[in-house]
Structures are given as structure tokens and as C-alpha cells.
Motif scaffolding. Structure first.
Motif, PDB file in Angstrom:
ATOM      1  N   GLY A 187     -14.300   3.834   2.348  1.00  0.00           N
ATOM      2  CA  GLY A 187     -15.754   3.903   2.503  1.00  0.00           C
ATOM      3  C   GLY A 187     -16.438   2.583   2.840  1.00  0.00           C
ATOM      4  O   GLY A 187     -17.546   2.571   3.366  1.00  0.00           O
ATOM      5  N   THR A 188     -15.798   1.462   2.506  1.00  0.00           N
ATOM      6  CA  THR A 188     -16.377   0.151   2.808  1.00  0.00           C
ATOM      7  C   THR A 188     -15.239  -0.725   3.342  1.00  0.00           C
ATOM      8  O   THR A 188     -14.060  -0.349   3.238  1.00  0.00           O
ATOM      9  N   TYR A 189     -15.603  -1.904   3.853  1.00  0.00           N
ATOM     10  CA  TYR A 189     -14.562  -2.806   4.340  1.00  0.00           C
ATOM     11  C   TYR A 189     -13.628  -3.213   3.195  1.00  0.00           C
ATOM     12  O   TYR A 189     -12.409  -3.229   3.358  1.00  0.00           O
ATOM     13  N   GLN A 190     -14.211  -3.497   2.030  1.00  0.00           N
ATOM     14  CA  GLN A 190     -13.380  -3.899   0.888  1.00  0.00           C
ATOM     15  C   GLN A 190     -12.425  -2.778   0.490  1.00  0.00           C
ATOM     16  O   GLN A 190     -11.248  -3.021   0.233  1.00  0.00           O
ATOM     17  N   ALA A 191     -12.942  -1.564   0.464  1.00  0.00           N
ATOM     18  CA  ALA A 191     -12.086  -0.427   0.114  1.00  0.00           C
ATOM     19  C   ALA A 191     -10.971  -0.273   1.148  1.00  0.00           C
ATOM     20  O   ALA A 191      -9.809  -0.040   0.804  1.00  0.00           O
ATOM     21  N   MET A 192     -11.337  -0.426   2.428  1.00  0.00           N
ATOM     22  CA  MET A 192     -10.314  -0.324   3.479  1.00  0.00           C
ATOM     23  C   MET A 192      -9.246  -1.401   3.309  1.00  0.00           C
ATOM     24  O   MET A 192      -8.055  -1.140   3.497  1.00  0.00           O
ATOM     25  N   GLN A 193      -9.681  -2.609   2.950  1.00  0.00           N
ATOM     26  CA  GLN A 193      -8.726  -3.695   2.725  1.00  0.00           C
ATOM     27  C   GLN A 193      -7.759  -3.350   1.589  1.00  0.00           C
ATOM     28  O   GLN A 193      -6.552  -3.529   1.724  1.00  0.00           O
ATOM     29  N   ARG A 194      -8.322  -2.861   0.501  1.00  0.00           N
ATOM     30  CA  ARG A 194      -7.464  -2.484  -0.636  1.00  0.00           C
ATOM     31  C   ARG A 194      -6.456  -1.418  -0.221  1.00  0.00           C
ATOM     32  O   ARG A 194      -5.275  -1.509  -0.544  1.00  0.00           O
ATOM     33  N   SER A 195      -6.944  -0.422   0.509  1.00  0.00           N
ATOM     34  CA  SER A 195      -6.050   0.665   0.919  1.00  0.00           C
ATOM     35  C   SER A 195      -4.996   0.153   1.893  1.00  0.00           C
ATOM     36  O   SER A 195      -3.830   0.538   1.819  1.00  0.00           O
ATOM     37  N   ALA A 196      -5.414  -0.733   2.791  1.00  0.00           N
ATOM     38  CA  ALA A 196      -4.457  -1.283   3.764  1.00  0.00           C
ATOM     39  C   ALA A 196      -3.375  -2.093   3.057  1.00  0.00           C
ATOM     40  O   ALA A 196      -2.205  -2.046   3.448  1.00  0.00           O
ATOM     41  N   ARG A 197      -3.774  -2.808   2.003  1.00  0.00           N
ATOM     42  CA  ARG A 197      -2.764  -3.583   1.267  1.00  0.00           C
ATOM     43  C   ARG A 197      -1.755  -2.656   0.592  1.00  0.00           C
ATOM     44  O   ARG A 197      -0.570  -2.971   0.514  1.00  0.00           O
ATOM     45  N   ILE A 198      -2.237  -1.521   0.133  1.00  0.00           N
ATOM     46  CA  ILE A 198      -1.314  -0.539  -0.460  1.00  0.00           C
ATOM     47  C   ILE A 198      -0.304  -0.081   0.592  1.00  0.00           C
ATOM     48  O   ILE A 198       0.895  -0.046   0.357  1.00  0.00           O
ATOM     49  N   VAL A 199      -0.812   0.249   1.777  1.00  0.00           N
ATOM     50  CA  VAL A 199       0.088   0.689   2.849  1.00  0.00           C
ATOM     51  C   VAL A 199       1.119  -0.403   3.144  1.00  0.00           C
ATOM     52  O   VAL A 199       2.320  -0.144   3.239  1.00  0.00           O
ATOM     53  N   ALA A 200       0.625  -1.651   3.235  1.00  0.00           N
ATOM     54  CA  ALA A 200       1.506  -2.761   3.613  1.00  0.00           C
ATOM     55  C   ALA A 200       2.566  -3.066   2.556  1.00  0.00           C
ATOM     56  O   ALA A 200       3.622  -3.610   2.870  1.00  0.00           O
ATOM     57  N   SER A 201       2.294  -2.670   1.302  1.00  0.00           N
ATOM     58  CA  SER A 201       3.205  -3.070   0.235  1.00  0.00           C
ATOM     59  C   SER A 201       4.483  -2.224   0.142  1.00  0.00           C
ATOM     60  O   SER A 201       5.359  -2.514  -0.653  1.00  0.00           O
ATOM     61  N   ASP A 202       4.595  -1.180   0.931  1.00  0.00           N
ATOM     62  CA  ASP A 202       5.826  -0.387   0.907  1.00  0.00           C
ATOM     63  C   ASP A 202       6.104   0.135   2.319  1.00  0.00           C
ATOM     64  O   ASP A 202       5.329   0.920   2.865  1.00  0.00           O
ATOM     65  N   SER A 203       7.234  -0.302   2.877  1.00  0.00           N
ATOM     66  CA  SER A 203       7.508   0.044   4.275  1.00  0.00           C
ATOM     67  C   SER A 203       7.864   1.524   4.457  1.00  0.00           C
ATOM     68  O   SER A 203       7.986   2.020   5.574  1.00  0.00           O
ATOM     69  N   ASP A 204       8.038   2.245   3.338  1.00  0.00           N
ATOM     70  CA  ASP A 204       8.264   3.689   3.457  1.00  0.00           C
ATOM     71  C   ASP A 204       6.969   4.450   3.761  1.00  0.00           C
ATOM     72  O   ASP A 204       7.009   5.618   4.157  1.00  0.00           O
ATOM     73  N   ARG A 205       5.849   3.799   3.545  1.00  0.00           N
ATOM     74  CA  ARG A 205       4.562   4.466   3.838  1.00  0.00           C
ATOM     75  C   ARG A 205       4.359   4.433   5.345  1.00  0.00           C
ATOM     76  O   ARG A 205       3.876   3.461   5.898  1.00  0.00           O
ATOM     77  N   ARG A 206       4.758   5.520   5.997  1.00  0.00           N
ATOM     78  CA  ARG A 206       4.771   5.469   7.456  1.00  0.00           C
ATOM     79  C   ARG A 206       3.880   6.527   8.117  1.00  0.00           C
ATOM     80  O   ARG A 206       3.747   6.544   9.331  1.00  0.00           O
ATOM     81  N   LEU A 207       3.316   7.398   7.324  1.00  0.00           N
ATOM     82  CA  LEU A 207       2.355   8.326   7.914  1.00  0.00           C
ATOM     83  C   LEU A 207       1.119   8.292   7.023  1.00  0.00           C
ATOM     84  O   LEU A 207       1.154   8.714   5.866  1.00  0.00           O
TER      85      LEU A 207
END
Ligand code: ASP
Ligand code: MG
Length: 442
Positions: A12-32
Motif C-alpha cells: 500500500g505504500t513505498y515502505q510497505a512495498m520495500q518490506r515485502s520486496a525484502r521478504i521476496v529477496a530473502s528466499d530464492s525459492d520465492r519465485r512466483l
């Protein structure tokens, strides 16, 4: 492979997007990665589709959408490119607005802008976090029928399309909520449908885990806004969770679990702002199986009572009744019958995923063979747990606890995971608080 879905507040916000993006980046199995529209945007789009809207309100809503997205864009490193892209989408949206009301297909096309806009931004935020995701148009994969607003996905076609469009070695970002029919028209899966989309994707790509990242730390024992002592459930079975989502656990869209169960995909619900908290794991079998694990509350329920002397020692009456309801695509939750009458509950809440509209036409058709009465402002409380039909000693304390309340209808025994009853809307929160205190322990 992990399919990760992020809800509206998680993007919903840039900060929220950043947090979510960091979650994605923290595990290479997150691919979809499947995301919702930025929070508030789908509501705005729904408001925009109202035929009664005057031009001032229309401009106000458009302004809100613009500001919400520009606030995110201005923090991004690819500002100019994103701004240009966004204004392109916004002017397309304006063009579409001129058509809503003429044709119901345009509403779904309009609603789709929310997810189309959010994914265009999030793909850049992912890049900023070192994740090179391909932007995938969900409409290429999520193939549905043409029930606009509440489309039915076709899992076989989806499986084929997933094979065609998704290379399991790559990373993709796509939209929840939207799909398309065989003619290529944009369709939507009902409000809150992004969870369902993510689950369909997870089934289609045979993912190990489906993660639902939301703004709460998992599935709670009951709504924590009503009961402050409610707490996140560590582990819950598919069967229990299915009852919970159907009977009002607001965390998941009610259809979400079906594809995951079919595909043997474990589901984890967790908070994107507290990613290290365990959240809730939804699995086939849980280690502990309490009799009552959770309580759900659903308001704005309508009780339809159909009474007919024809029913006395007759066969075919229920079939006749349900035929009418089925023809009008009315989904029924609870049913209770007596010798000459049937009582059914319908979910008439505005934001229900399967919102029921009890029109005069339906009532007239029922009145052709029965007397019909409609009671509103009821609430449905469901106790969710295990082996409830076999557990002796549950009824006593429960009904004693409910002694001073008017229970309008009870359903027990159909499922071992659920016992539910209808109460007066105004007493419902009080009852949930009381039951949680008495029956649920950490
Ligand atoms: N954006 C859609 C909605 O608000 C779908 C979703 O968020 O799950 O209903
Ligand atoms: Mg949601």
C-alpha cells in the motif's frame, strides 16, 4: 517453489512495498509473486463504477488513486519511467470509465486497473532489492468462465497456461484477483480474490508452499478487534481452516484453500510487517487437535424460512426449493429443517465474497409453492475445532454459557470441525467475547 501473495496493505505504500520486496529477496525459492491492488484502490474503483456517481466525486476518487500511486512512485529510483507508465494507465482508466454501466464486462476491466497498476510499481521495487522478476499478465494464465465479478476458474486450462507462461527457474510478479475468459475479456474472482488467485497459481505450478503475506500475524483464534485476547493459531488443519474461512475468518478468501488442498500445497499466513513471527501454518494434519480452536463471527446474515404444508410427508420439496436458489446462483450456508419448514442462512454482507442478493423475483418464485419469511440483522457464530460431533460434554457448558441469549438457529453434526448458530446482530460481539474467554486457551 514458493508462491508468495502480498495483500493490499503489504503493497500500500513505498515502505510497505520495500518490506515485502525484502521478504521476496530473502528466499530464492520465492519465485512466483502475486499481489493485490494498493490498499483502498479496489474500493475506489468499485465506487467509480457506480452509475449514480457525479463528476465531482468521480474526480475526487481519481485524485485519490493518483496520489496514492504517486506517493509510491516518487520514492522509486525509476521515477520518470514509472510516472509515465502510470499516467498512461490512468488515462486508459478514464476512457474505460465512460463505458461502465453500458456493459458489465467493463466493470471487471475497470477493477483490474488496481492490480495492473500495483504490479507495474512493485516490479521496480523488487528490482531495487535485487530481484529481477518478470511482469506476468495474470490474464494469460488464470482462465475463467464469463461470470463477471465472480468468475469461476478453469483449473485444467490454468495448468496448461501455467506450463506455457511460467518457467520454474525464473521469478515472476503477477496480479491477484484478475483473469480472463475464453474470449479474452478481463474477469475478476470476487472481492478479496487475490488469495484465491495465488492458490490457483500454487496448484498449477505444483508449489510446495503458498504464503499469504498480510497485515496480521496469521489466522487468529477470533477477530482481535472484537476480542483483544485473541491470538494467532500456530497450526491448523485444512478442514478446520476451510470452516473458518467459510464462516467468517476474514484473513482468507473462502475459496483459497480448495486449490491448495487439491495440489497438496501447505499454506502459511503471516504478517509482512513482522516477517519473523511464525504466523499460521495450514496443513493436512496438525499435532494438536483441540475441540474448540477458534471462533468466527459473520454479520449481516439473512435467515430465509420457507414453510409449506406440501412438505408434510412429501419428497422433492427440498429439491424444488434448492432448484430455485441454484438458478439464481444463491449460495446457502446453514440449513435446518423441520417437518414442514426449512430455514436457511444467506450471506448478505456487502463485502462478502459470495454476496447473496435476495431479490423480489427469487421470493416470488418461492412463494409459488411455499410461505416465505425473511429475517435480517442476524449474525452467525461458528465454533471451529475437532471431533466436535463426538465430543461429549461440549453441549452442556456451551448451552449454559449461552443461557441468556436468544439462539435463532443451530447447526451441529454436519461437520466434525464446526458447530454454529445464529444470534441477534446486537448481541453477537458480546457472545464471541464470552465464548472465547470460556473455551479458548493458549
Ligand atoms: N484487490 C482486490 C480486492 O480488494 C482483490 C484482493 O485484494 O484480494 O478485493
Ligand atoms: Mg485480502
Amino acid at each position: 517453489m514458493i508462491v508468495s501473495k502480498f495483500g493490499g496493505t503489504s503493497v500500500g505504500t513505498y515502505q510497505a512495498m520495500q518490506r515485502s520486496a525484502r521478504i521476496v529477496a530473502s528466499d530464492s525459492d520465492r519465485r512466483l509473486i502475486v499481489i493485490s491492488a494498493t490498499s483502498g484502490t479496489t474500493n475506489d474503483l468499485v465506487d467509480l463504477s457506480e452509475s449514480t456517481l457525479d463528476s465531482t466525486s468521480r474526480e475526487e476518487i481519481l485524485k485519490r488513486i493518483e496520489e496514492r500511486h504517486l506517493n509510491i512512485i516518487k520514492e522509486c529510483s525509476e521515477k520518470e519511467k514509472l510516472e509515465k507508465e502510470f499516467y498512461g494507465q490512468l488515462s486508459e482508466l478514464r476512457e474505460h470509465l465512460d463505458f461502465v454501466g453500458r456493459d458489465k464486462r467493463w466493470k471487471d476491466r475497470l477493477y483490474a486497473f488496481g492490480e495492473l497498476m500495483s504490479t507495474k510499481l512493485f516490479v521496480e521495487v523488487l528490482k531495487e532489492n535485487g530481484v529481477q522478476a518478470e511482469w506476468l499478465d495474470a490474464r494469460e494464465v488464470i482462465k475463467t468462465d464469463s461470470t463477471f465479478g465472480n468468475a469461476e476458474p478453469d483449473r485444467e486450462v490454468i495448468a496448461k497456461k501455467a506450463k506455457k507462461w511460467i518457467d520454474p527457474k525464473k521469478i515472476y510478479l503477477t496480479q491477484g484477483f484478475i483473469g480472463s475468459d475464453i474470449f479474452g475479456n478481463t474477469t475478476t474472482l470476487g472481492r478479496g480474490g487475490s488469495d484465491f488467485s495465488a492458490s490457483l497459481f500454487a496448484e498449477a505450478v505444483k508449489a510446495d508452499t503458498l504464503e499469504i503475506w498480510t497485515d496480521v500475524a496469521g489466522v487468529y483464534t477470533t477477530d482481535p478487534r472484537i476480542v483483544p485476547g485473541a491470538f494467532p493459531i500456530h497450526e491448523i488443519s485444512f478442514n478446520e481452516a476451510a470452516e473458518l474461512s467459510v464462516f467468517g475468518g476474514k484473513v482468507l478468501h473462502p475459496a483459497t484453500l480448495k486449490p491448495a488442498i487439491r495440489g497438496g500445497v501447505n499454506v502459511r499466513v503471516a504478517s509482512s510487517s513482522e516477517p519473523d513471527e511464525p504466523g499460521t501454518l495450514i496443513v493436512k494434519e496438525t499435532k494438536n487437535k483441540p475441540v474448540i480452536r477458534a471462533i468466527s463471527l459473520r454479520k449481516d446474515q439473512t435467515l430465509l424460512t420457507v414453510n409449506s404444508l406440501q412438505m408434510l410427508h412429501q419428497h422433492g420439496f427440498l429439491a424444488q426449493l434448492f432448484k430455485v436458489l441454484a438458478e439464481h446462483k444463491i449460495s446457502v450456508d446453514l440449513v435446518s429443517t423441520s417437518e414442514v419448514s426449512v430455514a436457511l442462512t444467506l450471506d448478505t454482507a456487502v463485502n462478502a465474497a459470495n454476496k447473496v442478493e435476495l431479490t423480489d423475483q427469487v421470493l416470488d418464485e418461492l412463494r409459488e409453492f411455499a410461505e416465505v419469511s425473511v429475517e435480517k440483522e442476524l449474525a452467525l457464530i461458528a465454533l471451529i475445532g475437532n471431533e466436535m460431533q463426538k465430543t461429549s460434554g461440549l453441549g452442556g457448558p456451551l448451552f449454559t454459557a449461552l443461557e441468556s441469549y436468544n439462539i435463532r438457529l443451530i447447526c451441529h453434526g454436519a461437520s466434525s470441525n464446526n458447530l454454529c448458530f445464529l444470534v441477534d446482530h446486537d448481541e453477537s460481539e458480546q457472545i464471541v467475547k464470552m465464548l472465547h474467554e470460556k473455551f479458548i486457551t493458549e
